[in-house]
Each structure stands twice: as C-alpha cells, then as structure tokens.
Design an enzyme around this catalytic site. Structure first.
Site, short mmCIF file in Angstrom:
data_model
loop_
_atom_site.label_atom_id
_atom_site.label_comp_id
_atom_site.label_asym_id
_atom_site.label_seq_id
_atom_site.Cartn_x
_atom_site.Cartn_y
_atom_site.Cartn_z
N ARG A 164 0.83 -1.22 0.00
CA ARG A 164 0.00 0.00 0.00
C ARG A 164 0.86 1.27 0.00
NH1 ARG A 164 -2.15 -3.60 -1.09
NH2 ARG A 164 -3.99 -4.61 -0.26
N SER A 238 -10.66 -0.53 3.68
CA SER A 238 -9.81 -0.75 4.87
C SER A 238 -9.21 0.57 5.31
CB SER A 238 -8.67 -1.71 4.53
OG SER A 238 -9.19 -2.91 4.06
N GLU A 333 -4.34 3.58 6.05
CA GLU A 333 -4.08 3.40 4.62
C GLU A 333 -4.65 4.62 3.88
OE1 GLU A 333 -5.43 -0.51 3.11
OE2 GLU A 333 -6.32 0.58 1.44
C1 LIG Z 1 -15.39 -0.29 -0.39
C2 LIG Z 1 -13.93 -0.06 -0.68
C3 LIG Z 1 -13.10 -1.15 -0.88
C4 LIG Z 1 -11.74 -0.96 -1.16
N1 LIG Z 1 -10.95 -2.05 -1.37
C5 LIG Z 1 -9.63 -1.89 -1.64
C6 LIG Z 1 -8.80 -3.04 -1.87
O1 LIG Z 1 -9.24 -4.18 -1.85
N2 LIG Z 1 -7.48 -2.82 -2.11
C7 LIG Z 1 -6.95 -1.57 -2.17
O2 LIG Z 1 -5.74 -1.46 -2.40
N3 LIG Z 1 -7.72 -0.47 -1.97
C8 LIG Z 1 -9.04 -0.60 -1.71
N4 LIG Z 1 -9.83 0.50 -1.49
C9 LIG Z 1 -9.21 1.84 -1.51
C10 LIG Z 1 -9.36 2.59 -2.85
O3 LIG Z 1 -10.38 2.05 -3.63
C11 LIG Z 1 -8.07 2.56 -3.67
O4 LIG Z 1 -7.01 3.10 -2.93
C12 LIG Z 1 -8.20 3.34 -4.99
O5 LIG Z 1 -7.07 3.13 -5.79
C13 LIG Z 1 -8.40 4.84 -4.78
O6 LIG Z 1 -8.72 5.40 -6.03
P1 LIG Z 1 -9.43 6.80 -6.18
O7 LIG Z 1 -9.45 7.14 -7.62
O8 LIG Z 1 -10.73 6.78 -5.49
O9 LIG Z 1 -8.41 7.73 -5.40
P2 LIG Z 1 -8.72 9.06 -4.55
O10 LIG Z 1 -9.36 8.66 -3.26
O11 LIG Z 1 -9.44 10.05 -5.39
O12 LIG Z 1 -7.26 9.56 -4.28
C14 LIG Z 1 -6.38 8.86 -3.44
C15 LIG Z 1 -5.04 9.61 -3.41
O13 LIG Z 1 -4.44 9.55 -4.70
C16 LIG Z 1 -4.27 10.86 -5.25
N5 LIG Z 1 -4.59 10.74 -6.68
C17 LIG Z 1 -5.73 10.26 -7.23
N6 LIG Z 1 -5.64 10.23 -8.57
C18 LIG Z 1 -4.40 10.70 -8.88
C19 LIG Z 1 -3.70 10.93 -10.11
N7 LIG Z 1 -4.23 10.64 -11.30
N8 LIG Z 1 -2.45 11.46 -10.04
C20 LIG Z 1 -1.88 11.75 -8.85
N9 LIG Z 1 -2.50 11.57 -7.66
C21 LIG Z 1 -3.74 11.04 -7.68
C22 LIG Z 1 -5.22 11.77 -4.47
O14 LIG Z 1 -4.73 13.10 -4.43
C23 LIG Z 1 -5.20 11.10 -3.10
O15 LIG Z 1 -4.06 11.50 -2.37
C24 LIG Z 1 -11.20 0.35 -1.23
C25 LIG Z 1 -12.05 1.45 -1.02
C26 LIG Z 1 -13.40 1.25 -0.76
C27 LIG Z 1 -14.29 2.44 -0.58
#
Ligand SMILES: Cc1cc2nc3c(=O)[nH]c(=O)nc-3n(C[C@H](O)[C@H](O)[C@H](O)COP(=O)(O)OP(=O)(O)OC[C@H]3O[C@@H](n4cnc5c(N)ncnc54)[C@H](O)[C@@H]3O)c2cc1C
Length: 337
Positions: A164, A238, A333
């Site tokens: 992570r 998580s 995380e």
């Molecule tokens: C129900 C649920 C289940 C999940 N299960 C998992 C799992 O099994 N495994 C896992 O690893 N994660 C899991 N996650 C966490 C999450 O889905 C991941 O971390 C996902 O990759 C976040 O993507 P996002 O586009 O929503 O990022 P955001 O929440 O929008 O951003 C996260 C971070 O990344 C930065 N960011 C986003 N996009 C970019 C970009 N293009 N360039 C630079 N920085 C950027 C943002 O500024 C922020 O700091 C889960 C979340 C939920 C709600």
C-alpha cells in the site's frame, strides 16, 4: 475550462464527508489538465488531485483548486509473445478496466475486481487484493510534473512500490499527476485462487473450469458479502494497513493470545489489523453518525452526517487501544486531506 466555486465534495468522496472545494474543475485531456495547473499557479494555490475519492478522508474544506481527473482511453500499445501492454487513462474507473481486460482475455487483474476508484490512483498505494498487487502487472506510468508541466515516465523501480505504498505517497507526494498507466497483462492466464475464499466460492458455485470471468465473479461475490457498499454507507474500504511485526514479538503474543493470526513474510509476521481491532472491542461500535463496521472492523463508516475529524479522532483512539493492548502500531491506509 469551467472552474466552479464553493462546491460540496460530499458526492466526490466515498466516505460522504461534506466539505467544500473553493474551486473545482474536471479535466478530460492533458491540455485541460495543464491549463488547470497553470490557473492554480496563477492563483498561488497547490491543487488537489481527485480520482474517485475512495481513499481519502476530508478533515477540512479544501481552500484550493480540486482537479477531478477524467482522462479516458484503454489501448494496447505493444505486445510480445507473452504479454499485451495496455495503456489506460488515469480517469478510467478501475473496475470498468478490469471488466474490459476480462472481455479481451488480458489476464492478471481479475483478482482486483470491484476495487473502487480510478486507474490513476491505483499505483499511488499499489492497490492489492486476493494475493495480487498492481506491481505484479505494472509496466510503467506517465505523469505530469506539476512544476514543469512536462510528462515524465516512471518504471516500477522508480515507483518504489511496497505494501500500500509508492514513491507518490512519500518523496514525490503532491508533485505529479498520473495521466496514464501501462499494464503488462498476460496472454496465457496464471490463476491465483489460493487466497481468501476464492476456491471455496468457486466450488460452491459449481465452477470446475477456471476462467478470468469465474475468478472475477467469485471475488465480486466475496467482496459484496464482506464490505459495505459506499453507495449505502459511507466508507473508504480498509482504514488501516495490516502491520508486520518482528516474528519474536509475534511468538510472545501467541503465548498470551493463542488465536492471534499471523502470516510470515520477509520482514517478520503480518498480523491482520481487523483481528487486533476486534479484540479491542471496537467491532460494530457506533458513535452518533460514525462508527466501526459491524462485519468488518477494519472499515470505519459514516452513517450520514459524520465529520472527517470525528472519524480521524476515532481512528486515533483505535490505534492507541491496539498499541496499549498488543504493543503494535497500526497505520492508516487512507489519505487525510
Ligand atoms: C469499499 C472499498 C473497498 C476498497 N478495497 C480496496 C482493496 O481491496 N485494495 C486496495 O488497495 N484499496 C481498496 N480501497 C481503496 C481505494 O479504492 C483505492 O485506494 C483506490 O485506488 C483509490 O482510487 P481513487 O481514484 O478513489 O483515489 P482518490 O481517493 O481520489 O485519491 C487517493 C489519493 O491519490 C491521489 N490521486 C488520485 N488520482 C491521482 C492521479 N491521477 N495522479 C496523482 N494523484 C492522484 C489523491 O490526491 C489522493 O491523495 C477500497 C475502497 C473502498 C471504498
């Protein structure tokens, strides 16, 4: 470019926290992204990059420009005997990308089905589930340097992937916008069914022949039975990472807590944070509008009008109680903003 002002971010984060963005813009191309970054520079604000908002906890109004990434596109840019190299825009929904890969018989990400968020955020924390992580299928990424507005390429080594973790959460935090990711997906699948309840779920569904779709369906079924859907109850998956502790410490704890689970790895023994939190009595606890999920203690939830700071304070109390009982530090995380 259409810059909006004083926008509620409630529907832009899966926790459903109601904080505002002073300025907000969606970008669909690199040109629009550059324009937005230049505008932010002219306003002397450091813009916040937003994907699907599924890994953030908003603790304050964002007194800056929030740039929502909507860069699309999925295409095979190269292939060799064993792999397709697929370049995917950072705004593509992660699960949609997994489904596209399955349809095209590109193997390697089926175990990562149903993870919310965008492709661009996937390398940020090296997303992982059911025995597979992004680093296993990663070839390279292209990112825009916020300062120079030049596109730079990063290979896996430069991304410094860990559990992570990546360089973008540390040394390069806030410095780049990921524009696309190139994945190295197998022509001949190597199935990973040994992790979690995948095999049992396949058996229960009467599946005898493995396929990318069968594994994806099994993962979806397991996830839906275990994790709350953010559309129904605000959460960010998580909240904490699973800690790895020295194996000697684990053995000592095992003498006292005979049921403590532990999984050896190269750094020591990984202990499920969910077990530690449950042992401290947090599972299912509700405090007004926020709480700890009843089925999965690793997930903190917002029942509706919860505040990001309340969740942050709850997280701190959980961390402290785990440390007091087991002498183990657990770390979030989720990104606090
Ligand atoms: C129900 C649920 C289940 C999940 N299960 C998992 C799992 O099994 N495994 C896992 O690893 N994660 C899991 N996650 C966490 C999450 O889905 C991941 O971390 C996902 O990759 C976040 O993507 P996002 O586009 O929503 O990022 P955001 O929440 O929008 O951003 C996260 C971070 O990344 C930065 N960011 C986003 N996009 C970019 C970009 N293009 N360039 C630079 N920085 C950027 C943002 O500024 C922020 O700091 C889960 C979340 C939920 C709600």
């Amino acid at each position: 470019m259409n810059i909006l002002e004083n926008i509620s971010l409630k529907t832009f984060n899966t926790f459903g926290i109601d904080k505002t963005a002073r300025f907000f813009v969606s970008v669909k191309s690199i040109e629009e992204l550059k324009e937005a970054l230049e505008w932010a520079k002219s306003q002397k604000v450091n813009p916040l990059i937003l994907g699907g908002g599924s890994n953030i906890l908003l603790t304050q109004n964002q007194d800056t420009l929030v740039i929502k990434i909507e860069l699309e596109g999925i295409k095979v840019v190269q292939e060799d005997d064993d792999f397709y190299f697929v370049e995917t825009g950072s705004g593509v929904n992660w699960h949609q990308f997994v489904l596209t890969a399955i349809e095209n018989n590109w193997a390697g990400i089926e175990n990562l089905s149903l993870i919310p968020g965008t492709v661009g955020a996937s390398p940020m924390q090296n997303i992982g589930a059911y025995g597979v992580e992004i680093k296993d299928v990663f070839s390279s990424l292209k990112a825009l340097n916020k300062e120079t507005l030049e596109i730079e390429a990063f290979n896996a080594e430069q991304c410094q992937f860990g559990y992570r973790e990546s360089v973008f959460k540390h040394e390069l935090k806030g410095k780049y916008v990921i524009c696309s990711v190139i994945f190295r997906l197998r022509k001949e699948p190597v199935f990973h069914t040994e992790y979690g309840a995948i095999l049992e779920t396949l058996e229960a569904s009467g599946i005898s022949e493995l396929s990318l779709k069968a594994i994806s369906d099994a993962v979806i079924q397991i996830r839906q039975s275990k994790l709350p859907d953010p559309k129904e109850i605000g959460n960010s998956g998580s909240f904490f990472k699973n800690p790895t502790i020295p194996t000697e410490q684990y053995e000592l704890l095992k003498n006292q807590y005979t049921s403590i689970p532990g999984y050896p790895n190269i750094e020591g023994t990984k202990v499920p944070a969910a077990w530690l939190i449950e042992q401290c009595g947090w599972k299912g606890k509700r405090f007004g509008e926020i709480g700890v999920h009843a089925k999965q203690p690793l997930v903190l939830v917002n029942y509706g009008d919860g505040d990001g700071n309340e969740i942050k304070n709850l997280a701190t109390k959980i961390q402290q109680s785990v440390f007091d009982k087991f002498g183990i530090s657990i770390h979030p995380e989720v990104n606090f903003l």
